[in-house]
Motif scaffolding. Structure first.
Motif, PDB file in Angstrom:
ATOM      1  N   HIS A   5     -36.597  12.949 -24.304  1.00 33.22           N
ATOM      2  CA  HIS A   5     -37.531  14.067 -24.471  1.00 33.22           C
ATOM      3  C   HIS A   5     -38.977  13.547 -24.430  1.00 33.22           C
ATOM      4  O   HIS A   5     -39.746  13.753 -25.380  1.00 33.22           O
ATOM      5  CB  HIS A   5     -37.269  14.811 -25.783  1.00 33.22           C
ATOM      6  N   PRO A   6     -39.373  12.890 -23.336  1.00 43.27           N
ATOM      7  CA  PRO A   6     -40.673  12.213 -23.306  1.00 43.27           C
ATOM      8  C   PRO A   6     -41.853  13.087 -22.891  1.00 43.27           C
ATOM      9  O   PRO A   6     -42.943  12.568 -22.671  1.00 43.27           O
ATOM     10  CB  PRO A   6     -40.446  11.100 -22.275  1.00 43.27           C
ATOM     11  N   ASP A   7     -41.625  14.398 -22.741  1.00 47.38           N
ATOM     12  CA  ASP A   7     -42.712  15.347 -22.458  1.00 47.38           C
ATOM     13  C   ASP A   7     -43.534  14.934 -21.228  1.00 47.38           C
ATOM     14  O   ASP A   7     -43.003  14.841 -20.140  1.00 47.38           O
ATOM     15  CB  ASP A   7     -43.599  15.524 -23.697  1.00 47.38           C
ATOM     16  N   GLU A   8     -44.847  14.668 -21.402  1.00 49.79           N
ATOM     17  CA  GLU A   8     -45.710  14.378 -20.250  1.00 49.79           C
ATOM     18  C   GLU A   8     -45.322  13.107 -19.493  1.00 49.79           C
ATOM     19  O   GLU A   8     -45.721  12.920 -18.345  1.00 49.79           O
ATOM     20  CB  GLU A   8     -47.176  14.238 -20.691  1.00 49.79           C
ATOM     21  N   MET A   9     -44.544  12.236 -20.112  1.00 49.25           N
ATOM     22  CA  MET A   9     -44.148  10.989 -19.462  1.00 49.25           C
ATOM     23  C   MET A   9     -42.907  11.152 -18.586  1.00 49.25           C
ATOM     24  O   MET A   9     -42.526  10.217 -17.863  1.00 49.25           O
ATOM     25  CB  MET A   9     -43.858   9.916 -20.515  1.00 49.25           C
ATOM     26  N   THR A  10     -42.250  12.309 -18.617  1.00 49.55           N
ATOM     27  CA  THR A  10     -40.965  12.483 -17.945  1.00 49.55           C
ATOM     28  C   THR A  10     -41.005  12.059 -16.484  1.00 49.55           C
ATOM     29  O   THR A  10     -40.214  11.208 -16.040  1.00 49.55           O
ATOM     30  CB  THR A  10     -40.496  13.946 -18.046  1.00 49.55           C
ATOM     31  N   LEU A  11     -41.897  12.654 -15.707  1.00 49.24           N
ATOM     32  CA  LEU A  11     -41.948  12.350 -14.278  1.00 49.24           C
ATOM     33  C   LEU A  11     -42.550  10.983 -13.989  1.00 49.24           C
ATOM     34  O   LEU A  11     -42.337  10.425 -12.903  1.00 49.24           O
ATOM     35  CB  LEU A  11     -42.745  13.430 -13.544  1.00 49.24           C
ATOM     36  N   TRP A  12     -43.285  10.441 -14.940  1.00 43.50           N
ATOM     37  CA  TRP A  12     -43.906   9.135 -14.733  1.00 43.50           C
ATOM     38  C   TRP A  12     -42.919   7.986 -14.916  1.00 43.50           C
ATOM     39  O   TRP A  12     -43.121   6.889 -14.372  1.00 43.50           O
ATOM     40  CB  TRP A  12     -45.085   8.947 -15.676  1.00 43.50           C
ATOM     41  N   ILE A  13     -41.863   8.192 -15.679  1.00 46.23           N
ATOM     42  CA  ILE A  13     -40.953   7.080 -15.982  1.00 46.23           C
ATOM     43  C   ILE A  13     -40.274   6.519 -14.731  1.00 46.23           C
ATOM     44  O   ILE A  13     -40.227   5.291 -14.558  1.00 46.23           O
ATOM     45  CB  ILE A  13     -39.941   7.503 -17.067  1.00 46.23           C
TER      46      ILE A  13
END
Length: 274
Positions: A134-142
């Motif tokens: 559930h990384p919120d704003e980091m989701t697509l960056w991971i």
């Protein structure tokens, strides 16, 4: 007899019986203590048992390579998942933009960092597992950060809230949200990004108390390590993603809790001064 087919298939990557037995063991080991000693305002009945379920699944997913596994829990929040994995013998740490009260309760061997990540430039040790629970704003960056970090870097994503690379909310433009729903459209966006980064998409429906229970795993690459042509193509795609975000001028991350408190205090002092 009536031709019923299950819409959701569980236990693809981790066997059901092994998961259930391991989950029961970890629940007995950690559940009662953390429910009774939870210092946060959030509901421990949900967060404690959900993280025990995720830790169980990761423990079994990594069981054949435990000694080599190193993890970074990105956007670790309360840090309980990092704590559980550490206590089960895995090496790694959690990182979040804001410290939580419960961090002070964990043993000293549990490594948690209060730090800001700049995802456009951030990389990690090649071969690590990046966790996005559930990384919120980091989701697509991971997936982007994993691909930049090295051929052998892997990741697990459990998307929850729907954010674009810019940090703005997912609008669903180009997706049939009315038919499929926002959650499934967002998952499709994540899958596409994973493929663009050169990962084979694996998927599991986790047995956790959450409606957002889809885990997307990037542990296999879609090209050989010595395939320089494909590798260069992927590098160009990643650069294009990052360039588009920076060109939009919209990139933003949430304000850390300590910064919010500082701003609130400054406003109060300014009001008193007037």
């Amino acid at each position: 007899m009536n031709g019923y087919q299950k819409r959701v298939i569980h236990d693809i990557l981790v066997p059901k019986i092994l998961y259930q037995d391991t989950y029961y063991s970890l629940k007995q080991k950690y559940g009662k203590y953390w429910v009774e000693n939870w210092p946060e305002d959030t509901d421990p009945q949900k967060h404690v048992f959900e993280d025990i379920g995720i830790a169980t699944w990761l423990k079994l997913l990594w069981k054949d390579d435990k000694e080599k596994t190193k993890f970074i829990d990105i956007g670790c929040g309360n840090g309980l998942l990092t704590n559980l994995l550490t206590k089960e013998g895995f090496k790694g740490y959690g990182i979040d933009i804001s410290k939580r009260k419960v961090w002070d309760i964990y043993d000293k061997d549990v490594k948690l960092e209060e730090s800001f990540i700049s995802p456009q430039t951030q990389t990690f040790e090649d071969g690590s597992w990046l966790i996005g629970n559930h990384p919120d704003e980091m989701t697509l960056w991971i997936p982007l950060m994993a691909a930049k970090s090295g051929y052998n870097t892997k990741f697990i994503l459990i998307p929850c809230c729907f954010f674009e690379l810019t940090g703005g909310k997912f609008t669903g433009k180009g997706y049939n949200i009315k038919k499929l729903g926002r959650y499934h459209c967002y998952l499709e966006k994540v899958r596409k990004l994973m493929e663009d980064c050169g990962y084979v998409v694996e998927e599991e429906r986790l047995r956790i108390p959450s409606t957002k229970n889809v885990a997307l795993v990037g542990r296999k690459r879609s090209f050989r390590e010595d395939d320089e042509e494909t590798h260069n193509q992927i590098k160009k795609r990643i650069k294009l993603y990052i360039d588009e975000v920076e060109a939009s001028g919209e990139f933003k991350l949430r304000t850390p809790d300590n910064e919010k408190q500082r701003q609130l205090l400054a406003k109060r002092l300014a009001r008193k001064a007037h």
